[in-house]
Design an enzyme around this catalytic site. Structure first.
Site, PDB file in Angstrom:
ATOM      1  N   ASP A  29      49.852  56.688  45.266  1.00 45.34           N
ATOM      2  CA  ASP A  29      49.506  55.290  45.511  1.00 45.34           C
ATOM      3  C   ASP A  29      48.127  55.019  44.915  1.00 45.34           C
ATOM      4  O   ASP A  29      47.209  55.824  45.054  1.00 45.34           O
ATOM      5  CB  ASP A  29      49.517  55.013  47.021  1.00 45.34           C
ATOM      6  N   ILE A  30      47.983  53.850  44.286  1.00 45.60           N
ATOM      7  CA  ILE A  30      46.717  53.516  43.614  1.00 45.60           C
ATOM      8  C   ILE A  30      45.586  53.265  44.621  1.00 45.60           C
ATOM      9  O   ILE A  30      44.404  53.394  44.264  1.00 45.60           O
ATOM     10  CB  ILE A  30      46.914  52.306  42.671  1.00 45.60           C
ATOM     11  N   ASN A  86      58.263  49.283  54.046  1.00 44.39           N
ATOM     12  CA  ASN A  86      57.895  47.929  54.453  1.00 44.39           C
ATOM     13  C   ASN A  86      58.920  46.949  53.907  1.00 44.39           C
ATOM     14  O   ASN A  86      59.344  47.072  52.758  1.00 44.39           O
ATOM     15  CB  ASN A  86      56.508  47.566  53.912  1.00 44.39           C
ATOM     16  N   HIS A  99      60.336  51.204  48.115  1.00 41.46           N
ATOM     17  CA  HIS A  99      59.592  52.453  47.969  1.00 41.46           C
ATOM     18  C   HIS A  99      59.333  53.021  49.351  1.00 41.46           C
ATOM     19  O   HIS A  99      59.117  52.272  50.307  1.00 41.46           O
ATOM     20  CB  HIS A  99      58.276  52.227  47.219  1.00 41.46           C
ATOM     21  N   HIS A 101      56.777  55.148  51.485  1.00 40.93           N
ATOM     22  CA  HIS A 101      55.419  55.693  51.544  1.00 40.93           C
ATOM     23  C   HIS A 101      55.468  57.064  52.213  1.00 40.93           C
ATOM     24  O   HIS A 101      56.140  57.236  53.242  1.00 40.93           O
ATOM     25  CB  HIS A 101      54.514  54.802  52.396  1.00 40.93           C
TER      26      HIS A 101
HETATM   27  P1  5GP Z   1      53.987  47.809  50.100  1.00 40.88           P
HETATM   28  O1  5GP Z   1      52.924  47.086  50.871  1.00 40.88           O
HETATM   29  O2  5GP Z   1      54.726  46.896  49.134  1.00 40.88           O
HETATM   30  O3  5GP Z   1      54.909  48.610  50.972  1.00 40.88           O
HETATM   31  O4  5GP Z   1      53.206  48.898  49.266  1.00 40.88           O
HETATM   32  C1  5GP Z   1      52.900  48.776  47.912  1.00 40.88           C
HETATM   33  C2  5GP Z   1      51.977  49.925  47.577  1.00 40.88           C
HETATM   34  O5  5GP Z   1      51.860  49.998  46.172  1.00 40.88           O
HETATM   35  C3  5GP Z   1      50.547  49.746  48.143  1.00 40.88           C
HETATM   36  O6  5GP Z   1      50.228  50.845  48.985  1.00 40.88           O
HETATM   37  C4  5GP Z   1      49.683  49.684  46.877  1.00 40.88           C
HETATM   38  O7  5GP Z   1      48.438  50.339  47.033  1.00 40.88           O
HETATM   39  C5  5GP Z   1      50.553  50.344  45.826  1.00 40.88           C
HETATM   40  N1  5GP Z   1      50.337  49.845  44.487  1.00 40.88           N
HETATM   41  C6  5GP Z   1      50.157  48.559  44.102  1.00 40.88           C
HETATM   42  N2  5GP Z   1      49.999  48.464  42.775  1.00 40.88           N
HETATM   43  C7  5GP Z   1      50.083  49.750  42.302  1.00 40.88           C
HETATM   44  C8  5GP Z   1      49.995  50.303  40.987  1.00 40.88           C
HETATM   45  O8  5GP Z   1      49.807  49.620  39.966  1.00 40.88           O
HETATM   46  N3  5GP Z   1      50.126  51.653  40.883  1.00 40.88           N
HETATM   47  C9  5GP Z   1      50.325  52.455  41.980  1.00 40.88           C
HETATM   48  N4  5GP Z   1      50.428  53.762  41.768  1.00 40.88           N
HETATM   49  N5  5GP Z   1      50.422  51.956  43.230  1.00 40.88           N
HETATM   50  C10 5GP Z   1      50.300  50.622  43.387  1.00 40.88           C
END
Ligand code: 5GP
Ligand code: ZN
Length: 113
Positions: A29-30, A86, A99, A101
């Site tokens: 995760d970034i 999520n 995805h 986590h």
């Molecule tokens: P969500 O809130 O949709 O479940 O999680 C999305 C996740 O993707 C977040 O934890 C966020 O930090 C991660 N994320 C967002 N943009 C990028 C990206 O460009 N690269 C990577 N590796 N992770 C990302």
């Protein structure tokens, strides 16, 4: 399709990949929320959990199993880890390609309150 994770899957955007097979890819995760924070992502585009049908069940099982394989590789399986999907705005979904986590490396707050 203008999807961040599809672009990571097809190599248009970079990511630190830690696992890759026919069905899924996993990468860092970034913006990590724990010492280890990986995302396990199916190669097929599925926007949210609401778009699943029962044909996806083996894929979902594979995603969860992959999380356990990565946890063992990281050496965190015995101490433990958290896995999270999520879905939509109340859960804070920001990337609309499902995805899983995988969070590990510190104690997580309980979810019983
Ligand atoms: P969500 O809130 O949709 O479940 O999680 C999305 C996740 O993707 C977040 O934890 C966020 O930090 C991660 N994320 C967002 N943009 C990028 C990206 O460009 N690269 C990577 N590796 N992770 C990302
Ligand atoms: Zn996608």
């Amino acid at each position: 399709m203008d999807c961040l994770f599809c672009k990571i899957i097809n190599g248009e955007l970079p990511a630190n990949k830690v696992y890759d097979d026919d069905l899924v890819v996993a990468f860092d995760d970034i913006a990590p929320k724990a010492p280890h924070h990986k995302l396990i992502v199916p190669k097929v585009h599925i926007a949210t959990l609401n778009d699943l049908d029962k044909n996806h069940n083996p894929l979902l099982g594979h995603m969860i199993h992959t999380a356990s394989v990565i946890a063992k590789d990281l050496g965190v399986a015995e101490n433990g880890y958290r896995t999270i999907f999520n879905c939509n705005k109340d859960a804070g979904q920001v990337v609309f390609h499902i995805h899983l986590h995988l969070l590990a490396g510190r104690p997580m707050p309980g979810m019983t309150q």
